[in-house]
Design a protein around this motif. Sequence first.
Motif, PDB file in Angstrom:
ATOM      1  N   LEU A 196       0.770  -1.271   0.003  1.00 39.69           N
ATOM      2  CA  LEU A 196      -0.260   0.075   0.139  1.00 39.69           C
ATOM      3  C   LEU A 196       0.834   1.131   0.028  1.00 39.69           C
ATOM      4  O   LEU A 196       0.738   2.373  -0.660  1.00 39.69           O
ATOM      5  CB  LEU A 196      -1.014   0.210   1.234  1.00 39.69           C
ATOM      6  CG  LEU A 196      -2.179   0.939   1.108  1.00 39.69           C
ATOM      7  CD1 LEU A 196      -3.031   0.620   0.146  1.00 39.69           C
ATOM      8  CD2 LEU A 196      -2.924   0.770   2.623  1.00 39.69           C
ATOM      9  N   SER A 197       1.911   1.405   0.680  1.00 39.30           N
ATOM     10  CA  SER A 197       3.010   2.263   0.688  1.00 39.30           C
ATOM     11  C   SER A 197       3.657   2.492  -0.584  1.00 39.30           C
ATOM     12  O   SER A 197       3.759   3.716  -1.067  1.00 39.30           O
ATOM     13  CB  SER A 197       4.007   2.291   1.919  1.00 39.30           C
ATOM     14  OG  SER A 197       4.627   1.023   1.487  1.00 39.30           O
ATOM     15  N   LEU A 198       3.745   1.487  -1.283  1.00 39.24           N
ATOM     16  CA  LEU A 198       4.198   1.631  -2.676  1.00 39.24           C
ATOM     17  C   LEU A 198       3.250   2.280  -3.658  1.00 39.24           C
ATOM     18  O   LEU A 198       3.529   2.844  -4.657  1.00 39.24           O
ATOM     19  CB  LEU A 198       4.974   0.218  -3.098  1.00 39.24           C
ATOM     20  CG  LEU A 198       5.947   0.270  -4.239  1.00 39.24           C
ATOM     21  CD1 LEU A 198       7.127   1.198  -3.948  1.00 39.24           C
ATOM     22  CD2 LEU A 198       6.561  -1.119  -4.515  1.00 39.24           C
ATOM     23  N   VAL A 199       2.220   1.709  -3.571  1.00 43.35           N
ATOM     24  CA  VAL A 199       1.164   2.240  -4.579  1.00 43.35           C
ATOM     25  C   VAL A 199       0.742   3.677  -4.266  1.00 43.35           C
ATOM     26  O   VAL A 199       0.833   4.557  -5.259  1.00 43.35           O
ATOM     27  CB  VAL A 199      -0.471   1.326  -4.192  1.00 43.35           C
ATOM     28  CG1 VAL A 199      -1.352   2.140  -4.847  1.00 43.35           C
ATOM     29  CG2 VAL A 199      -0.107   0.235  -4.461  1.00 43.35           C
ATOM     30  N   GLY A 200       0.901   4.123  -3.010  1.00 43.32           N
ATOM     31  CA  GLY A 200       0.847   5.429  -2.496  1.00 43.32           C
ATOM     32  C   GLY A 200       1.709   6.111  -3.156  1.00 43.32           C
ATOM     33  O   GLY A 200       1.532   7.442  -3.677  1.00 43.32           O
ATOM     34  N   ALA A 201       3.112   5.935  -3.360  1.00 47.13           N
ATOM     35  CA  ALA A 201       4.255   6.728  -3.597  1.00 47.13           C
ATOM     36  C   ALA A 201       4.043   6.778  -5.290  1.00 47.13           C
ATOM     37  O   ALA A 201       4.530   7.644  -5.827  1.00 47.13           O
ATOM     38  CB  ALA A 201       5.624   5.644  -3.186  1.00 47.13           C
ATOM     39  N   GLY A 202       3.546   5.531  -5.830  1.00 51.30           N
ATOM     40  CA  GLY A 202       3.379   5.656  -7.178  1.00 51.30           C
ATOM     41  C   GLY A 202       2.621   6.761  -7.597  1.00 51.30           C
ATOM     42  O   GLY A 202       2.511   7.579  -8.807  1.00 51.30           O
ATOM     43  N   ILE A 203       1.519   6.892  -7.093  1.00 54.35           N
ATOM     44  CA  ILE A 203       0.184   7.843  -7.250  1.00 54.35           C
ATOM     45  C   ILE A 203       0.815   9.127  -7.116  1.00 54.35           C
ATOM     46  O   ILE A 203       0.539   9.856  -8.037  1.00 54.35           O
ATOM     47  CB  ILE A 203      -1.111   7.414  -6.365  1.00 54.35           C
ATOM     48  CG1 ILE A 203      -1.646   6.218  -6.850  1.00 54.35           C
ATOM     49  CG2 ILE A 203      -2.046   8.455  -6.534  1.00 54.35           C
ATOM     50  CD1 ILE A 203      -2.773   5.635  -5.844  1.00 54.35           C
ATOM     51  N   VAL A 204       1.536   9.414  -5.995  1.00 57.38           N
ATOM     52  CA  VAL A 204       1.960  10.682  -6.003  1.00 57.38           C
ATOM     53  C   VAL A 204       3.032  10.936  -6.748  1.00 57.38           C
ATOM     54  O   VAL A 204       2.977  12.173  -7.362  1.00 57.38           O
ATOM     55  CB  VAL A 204       2.693  10.591  -4.378  1.00 57.38           C
ATOM     56  CG1 VAL A 204       3.529  12.053  -4.055  1.00 57.38           C
ATOM     57  CG2 VAL A 204       1.791  10.596  -3.275  1.00 57.38           C
TER      58      VAL A 204
END
Length: 411
Positions: A196-204
């Motif tokens: 989830l943290s990696l997904v968030g980083a990708g979206i940002v």
Amino acid sequence: MAGRLAKIFKGDLTLWVILIFLSLISLVIVYSATGKLAYREANGNTMYYLIRQVLFILVGFGIMLFLVNVLPVTLYFKISPVLIGITIFTLILAIIQYKLTGSADNKETSRSLNMPFFSFQPAELAKISLIMYAARLLSKAQRTEEELKIAFYWITGVSGVVCFLIFMSNFSTAALVFVTILILMLIARVSFKYILSLVGAGIVAVFLIYGAATAFPDSIGKAGRIATVKGRIDDFVHGDNNAVNGTTQADYARLAIFEGGVLGKGPGNSEVSNYMEAGYNDFIYAIFIEEYGFVGGAFLALLYLILLFRGVIIVRRCERTFPAFMVTGLVLLMTFQAFINMAVSVGAVPVTGQPLPWVSMGGSSMLFTAASFGVILAVSANNQKNKVLAEKSSQAEQPAVGETQNEDQAL
């Protein structure tokens, strides 16, 4: 005769059948969609690109047969770190080459690495090597959560470097690889909070790229795809400004699908391909629907769904985690790429430039797709071999019928 062929064409029979269907579809649609290109680049010789496609398909089958019959599956585990090193080196070399020799008029130079006798796209090598590397680390980290945490950090770091280098020339491929690795880690039981943290980083990262695109100097924009990413998203959401001056490629694709209807116009009767620049590559699915209709388009989509289904079966039959993770990543990557290409043709997503695996006109992408199929088939063949050995071992351990009867009488 059938026995001899079975000894050569090892592995999942259904996959071989899918490859034959995709090859036939590729030949008929590439021949139909390259008429304009042939008159522009091959002095009107419409057979030139058909023959070229036949050669790429034959070479591709040769690669598959070599991987299935010669190289052991365990070799991929050993060479995956070396392949990652080669991938990063070639990606950097391609960027340097583009800086020294590229121009604004040559959009493909930054994607391709031109060698003395051939050229290829390092991003295609990155797809395979990164999945093998991730599969290697994940397979070694299945005992404890701490091992999975360490594997996550290593995979994220290496994937970040590789995807950033790919992004400098091809955002859609970088995103495709990133998502595939993400799902592969999720399947390998990496903690959901890390995913989830990696997904968030990708979206940002995507929002930052989009929002800051106009602030980057032209020199950076030419080296990467920053302005292109923003432009394609804007065109998809707000409409393409180029449509004011004429019909765009996406418009032609939708027109081809509309013209195709349910049953299509028939083989070789595409008219839209005469006006499209990428009808044989990025928008080949639209041209296929124009000629073979919704029925043909659904059949082609079904072939990729069967590929996904057979991939699941191969994975379930694997006795070790490394080949299972490797096949999972490769099958997901090819399936995602296929449906992204289809979604672009029907206007469901922004234009990405992803070819339709094993159908679009040949190049380095087709040969690396052949390598992916070869690896999957090699794992399937290895599964079949292990099954046969297990059955023989089981039969050898069973006592003969007479011996069993004697034992029963003694008891």
